[in-house]
Write a protein that holds these residues in place. Structure first.
Motif, PDB file in Angstrom:
ATOM      1  N   THR A   6       0.857  -1.188   0.000  1.00 17.72           N
ATOM      2  CA  THR A   6       0.000   0.000   0.000  1.00 17.72           C
ATOM      3  C   THR A   6       0.891   1.235   0.000  1.00 17.72           C
ATOM      4  N   MET A   7       0.594   2.157  -0.899  1.00 14.77           N
ATOM      5  CA  MET A   7       1.348   3.408  -0.989  1.00 14.77           C
ATOM      6  C   MET A   7       0.447   4.552  -0.515  1.00 14.77           C
ATOM      7  N   VAL A   8       0.965   5.342   0.416  1.00 12.83           N
ATOM      8  CA  VAL A   8       0.189   6.448   0.980  1.00 12.83           C
ATOM      9  C   VAL A   8       0.926   7.755   0.713  1.00 12.83           C
ATOM     10  N   PHE A   9       0.214   8.758   0.196  1.00 14.66           N
ATOM     11  CA  PHE A   9       0.832  10.082   0.055  1.00 14.66           C
ATOM     12  C   PHE A   9      -0.206  11.179   0.281  1.00 14.66           C
ATOM     13  N   PRO A  10       0.241  12.350   0.748  1.00 12.15           N
ATOM     14  CA  PRO A  10      -0.694  13.395   1.172  1.00 12.15           C
ATOM     15  C   PRO A  10      -1.328  14.205   0.038  1.00 12.15           C
ATOM     16  N   GLU A  11      -0.722  14.187  -1.145  1.00 12.22           N
ATOM     17  CA  GLU A  11      -1.209  15.033  -2.229  1.00 12.22           C
ATOM     18  C   GLU A  11      -2.428  14.429  -2.926  1.00 12.22           C
ATOM     19  N   PRO A  12      -3.123  15.211  -3.756  1.00 12.10           N
ATOM     20  CA  PRO A  12      -4.302  14.688  -4.471  1.00 12.10           C
ATOM     21  C   PRO A  12      -3.932  13.710  -5.577  1.00 12.10           C
ATOM     22  N   TRP A  13      -2.694  13.785  -6.082  1.00 13.76           N
ATOM     23  CA  TRP A  13      -2.178  12.791  -7.026  1.00 13.76           C
ATOM     24  C   TRP A  13      -0.670  12.696  -6.840  1.00 13.76           C
ATOM     25  N   CYS A  14      -0.056  11.677  -7.442  1.00 13.02           N
ATOM     26  CA  CYS A  14       1.365  11.436  -7.191  1.00 13.02           C
ATOM     27  C   CYS A  14       2.239  12.488  -7.880  1.00 13.02           C
ATOM     28  N   MET A  15       3.272  12.917  -7.202  1.00 16.27           N
ATOM     29  CA  MET A  15       4.291  13.839  -7.703  1.00 16.27           C
ATOM     30  C   MET A  15       3.720  15.115  -8.338  1.00 16.27           C
ATOM     31  N   PRO A  16       2.861  15.842  -7.614  1.00 16.12           N
ATOM     32  CA  PRO A  16       2.229  17.026  -8.219  1.00 16.12           C
ATOM     33  C   PRO A  16       3.190  18.164  -8.529  1.00 16.12           C
ATOM     34  N   ARG A  17       4.397  18.142  -7.941  1.00 19.62           N
ATOM     35  CA  ARG A  17       5.356  19.203  -8.268  1.00 19.62           C
ATOM     36  C   ARG A  17       5.822  19.103  -9.718  1.00 19.62           C
TER      37      ARG A  17
END
Length: 251
Positions: free
Chosen positions: A7-18
């Motif tokens: 399971t991958m968890v990240f805080p942004e709305p999609w991966c790598m938004p920068r």
């Protein structure tokens, strides 16, 4: 690939938004999902449960959910460590300010890599860049400058083109330039394709300022790098989308 339940968890709305647009991110998220990876967005880990031996058993998320876990890998990020030099060298944009040779405000003292805020000649701007490619090249530039001073010979100013890349599973992407302005997606971005190949151009003030390519061959990656350096006038969004890689190949 190792028959683990991931399971991958990240805080942004999609991966790598920068770097990624929502459309680019959707491809990689779907690709990972198709590989059996579960993705949880918009939250972060706030704690862990452990057994009597101190081994992790669960991850507590900020949204209230709990994930069973045997192994946890946490990406905590990093910040430039500049406080060691507070009041001794000039700072800019969260880093140590340097010239085009990576010399700081103190003669004979150089700063390279992530910590340096340097003149980005191509954009007439001062920036920090967090990537191994720049770290290597900025260190090389500083050594050239030091040796040049010793020999009394001129050294060209650093003229860096932003470059990022990554590889995972059978995928491999490269990005050059600046991801500002309007993004135009082209190519086959279907994650279920046998060999997906797609890209994006970024257009600002009528010029193509950045390019991204997934699944590119060496000459194709070289073409998008050349485009990002040249910043040619951009065609209309529909024409760019239709031309795809051919637009970069003609630069």
């Amino acid at each position: 690939m190792n028959d683990l339940d991931v399971t991958m968890v990240f805080p942004e709305p999609w991966c790598m938004p920068r770097l990624f647009t929502a459309e680019i991110a959707a491809f990689y998220e779907s690709y990972y999902t198709n590989k059996g990876v579960k993705i949880v967005k918009g939250t972060v880990a706030i704690g862990f449960d452990a057994d009597a031996n101190g081994d992790v058993t669960a991850v507590k998320l900020k949204d209230g959910s709990v994930l069973d876990a045997d192994i946890v890998v946490v990406g905590v990020g990093g910040r430039p460590l500049t406080n060691l030099f507070k009041g001794q060298v000039a700072e800019e944009k969260g880093g140590i300010k340097t010239d085009a040779f990576f010399e700081t405000s103190v003669p004979g003292v150089y700063a390279v890599g992530d910590v340096a805020t340097f003149p980005m000649k191509i954009y007439n701007d001062e920036r920090r860049v967090e990537h191994v490619d720049h770290s290597r090249k900025s260190a090389e530039q500083a050594v050239k400058a030091i040796k040049g001073k010793e020999a009394g010979s001129a050294v060209e100013e650093y003229d860096y083109l932003p470059y990022f890349y990554s590889r995972s599973f059978d995928l491999s992407w490269q990005f050059y330039g600046d991801n500002v302005g309007d993004a135009i997606l082209f190519g086959d971005a279907d994650p279920s394709s046998a060999k997906p190949k797609f890209g994006s151009y970024w257009v600002k003030d009528g010029k193509c300022v950045g390019a991204f390519l997934e699944g590119g061959l060496p000459d194709e990656n070289a073409a998008i790098a050349k485009l990002a350096r040249a910043q040619p006038p951009a065609a209309s969004p529909d024409e760019l989308k239709a031309a795809g890689l051919q637009f970069a190949s003609k630069i």
